[in-house]
Write a protein that holds these residues in place. Sequence first.
Motif, PDB file in Angstrom:
ATOM      1  N   THR B  84       0.658  -1.194  -0.037  1.00 20.36           N
ATOM      2  CA  THR B  84       0.080   0.164   0.002  1.00 20.36           C
ATOM      3  C   THR B  84       0.780   1.242  -0.033  1.00 20.36           C
ATOM      4  O   THR B  84       0.590   2.292  -0.662  1.00 20.36           O
ATOM      5  CB  THR B  84      -0.925  -0.094   1.104  1.00 20.36           C
ATOM      6  N   ILE B  85       1.980   1.095   0.886  1.00 22.06           N
ATOM      7  CA  ILE B  85       2.705   2.511   1.005  1.00 22.06           C
ATOM      8  C   ILE B  85       3.392   2.566  -0.477  1.00 22.06           C
ATOM      9  O   ILE B  85       3.391   3.712  -0.862  1.00 22.06           O
ATOM     10  CB  ILE B  85       3.969   2.169   2.191  1.00 22.06           C
ATOM     11  N   SER B  87       2.558   1.889  -3.096  1.00 19.48           N
ATOM     12  CA  SER B  87       1.695   2.355  -4.384  1.00 19.48           C
ATOM     13  C   SER B  87       1.172   3.787  -4.034  1.00 19.48           C
ATOM     14  O   SER B  87       0.800   4.561  -5.154  1.00 19.48           O
ATOM     15  CB  SER B  87       0.270   1.420  -4.487  1.00 19.48           C
ATOM     16  N   TRP B  88       1.348   4.377  -2.893  1.00 21.33           N
ATOM     17  CA  TRP B  88       0.997   5.588  -2.608  1.00 21.33           C
ATOM     18  C   TRP B  88       1.813   6.476  -2.962  1.00 21.33           C
ATOM     19  O   TRP B  88       1.748   7.885  -3.055  1.00 21.33           O
ATOM     20  CB  TRP B  88       0.762   5.651  -1.029  1.00 21.33           C
ATOM     21  N   ILE B  89       3.164   6.140  -3.317  1.00 21.74           N
ATOM     22  CA  ILE B  89       4.275   7.133  -3.464  1.00 21.74           C
ATOM     23  C   ILE B  89       4.779   6.843  -4.679  1.00 21.74           C
ATOM     24  O   ILE B  89       6.332   7.168  -5.207  1.00 21.74           O
ATOM     25  CB  ILE B  89       5.416   7.054  -2.108  1.00 21.74           C
ATOM     26  N   SER B  93       2.276  10.405  -7.952  1.00 23.72           N
ATOM     27  CA  SER B  93       1.312  10.101  -6.587  1.00 23.72           C
ATOM     28  C   SER B  93       1.125  11.714  -6.361  1.00 23.72           C
ATOM     29  O   SER B  93       0.580  12.059  -5.397  1.00 23.72           O
ATOM     30  CB  SER B  93       2.140   9.555  -5.844  1.00 23.72           C
ATOM     31  N   LYS B  96       0.504  14.278  -2.801  1.00 23.81           N
ATOM     32  CA  LYS B  96       0.138  13.351  -1.671  1.00 23.81           C
ATOM     33  C   LYS B  96       1.095  12.621  -1.331  1.00 23.81           C
ATOM     34  O   LYS B  96       1.347  12.006  -0.378  1.00 23.81           O
ATOM     35  CB  LYS B  96      -1.352  12.618  -2.175  1.00 23.81           C
ATOM     36  N   GLY B  97       1.785  11.960  -2.398  1.00 22.50           N
ATOM     37  CA  GLY B  97       2.740  10.943  -2.398  1.00 22.50           C
ATOM     38  C   GLY B  97       4.022  11.533  -1.643  1.00 22.50           C
ATOM     39  O   GLY B  97       4.533  10.737  -0.590  1.00 22.50           O
ATOM     40  N   VAL B 100       2.858  11.469   2.053  1.00 18.92           N
ATOM     41  CA  VAL B 100       2.889  10.156   2.830  1.00 18.92           C
ATOM     42  C   VAL B 100       4.386   9.739   2.684  1.00 18.92           C
ATOM     43  O   VAL B 100       4.600   9.287   4.177  1.00 18.92           O
ATOM     44  CB  VAL B 100       2.189   9.144   1.592  1.00 18.92           C
TER      45      VAL B 100
END
Lengths: 164, 187
Positions: B84-85, B87-89, B93, B96-97, B100
Amino acid sequence: MNILIGTLFLALVAAWVGRRVRAAGLGAEAKARYLRTAAFTLPRMLVALLGAGFLAELVPEGHIEELFGASSGWRGLFLATVLGPVTPGGAFVSFALGATALKAGAAVGPVMAYVTGWSLFSMTKILAYEMPLMGRRPTWMRVAVTWPVPLLLGAVVMAAGWGP
Amino acid sequence: MDLARENVTLRAMTPGPRKFIDSGFVILIVVTLVAGAAVAWRDGWGHVGEVAWHTLGFLGILLPKVLLGLFVAAAIPLLLPRETIASWIGRDSGLKGLAVASLAGVLIPGGPSMSFALAAGFLAAGADLGAAVAYVTSWSLLSLNRILIWELTFLPYDFVALRILLSLPVPIIAGALARALMRRAAA
């Protein structure tokens, strides 16, 4: 007092983490990792605290105010910024030396620049870990976009006249 | 492909090289011995003993906090949602990336062997260089574990608070700058 606050906070966090880890069925693995981490860290910590104690003794307290005092201006900031990255050892060494300098009459600005310079660009961290693990390009990119930060933070503190 | 990615991240999440004696430890020992000898030369061995005794007492006071911090640092990686992490960055991204990645630098505890390995793992798993720069910068400046265990032990709390406040925007700005530099290099 600071030590007590940190201890209590970490105790709460550790209790929460411990519950989550057990609930996930990872208790044994967490314990094994904990023992490995402790075996790795505690000897280093003992040596580093001793080293920090000796280095603090060697700080030329009589010259601190002259070099890093309120009237040292940009010269003090630059010198402090350069000394940060070349300070050997872990976080405790730089924090202990910074605290000693504050007590001996250094202004907040140079100590801010020193601690920030160590945090971002410690040579031991860069050479022993960052270059080998991340490679040259990411390391240089990070240095390229953050190199003015220690000076900038010190200068803001100095300009605002914060601290003794 | 996904399996390979997961493998890279997993490997990066386990603590890095953990030899009992490594170059970092050797440097530390040499520095300590030289500093101790310098103190002995100037003030005599009696004073070296005093400093060492004082340090051991200090270590005794610190020990509960350090042991708690080490437990948190060792156990938290087991709870992290790795994929998950990652895919967030990723590359697209946006802000927001970077946010995070910066938050990860604050919250994920651990020393340099763990944090740089993790950052390399993020890169391998598809994070962009900007996010990696934000993460490493944030860990360097704002690691909560280091602030609680070490910084507040030595430095006055108002100094620490001021340093945190001033450092807060730096990781995101650094990450955005890195992205801008890469775009320029690619153009």
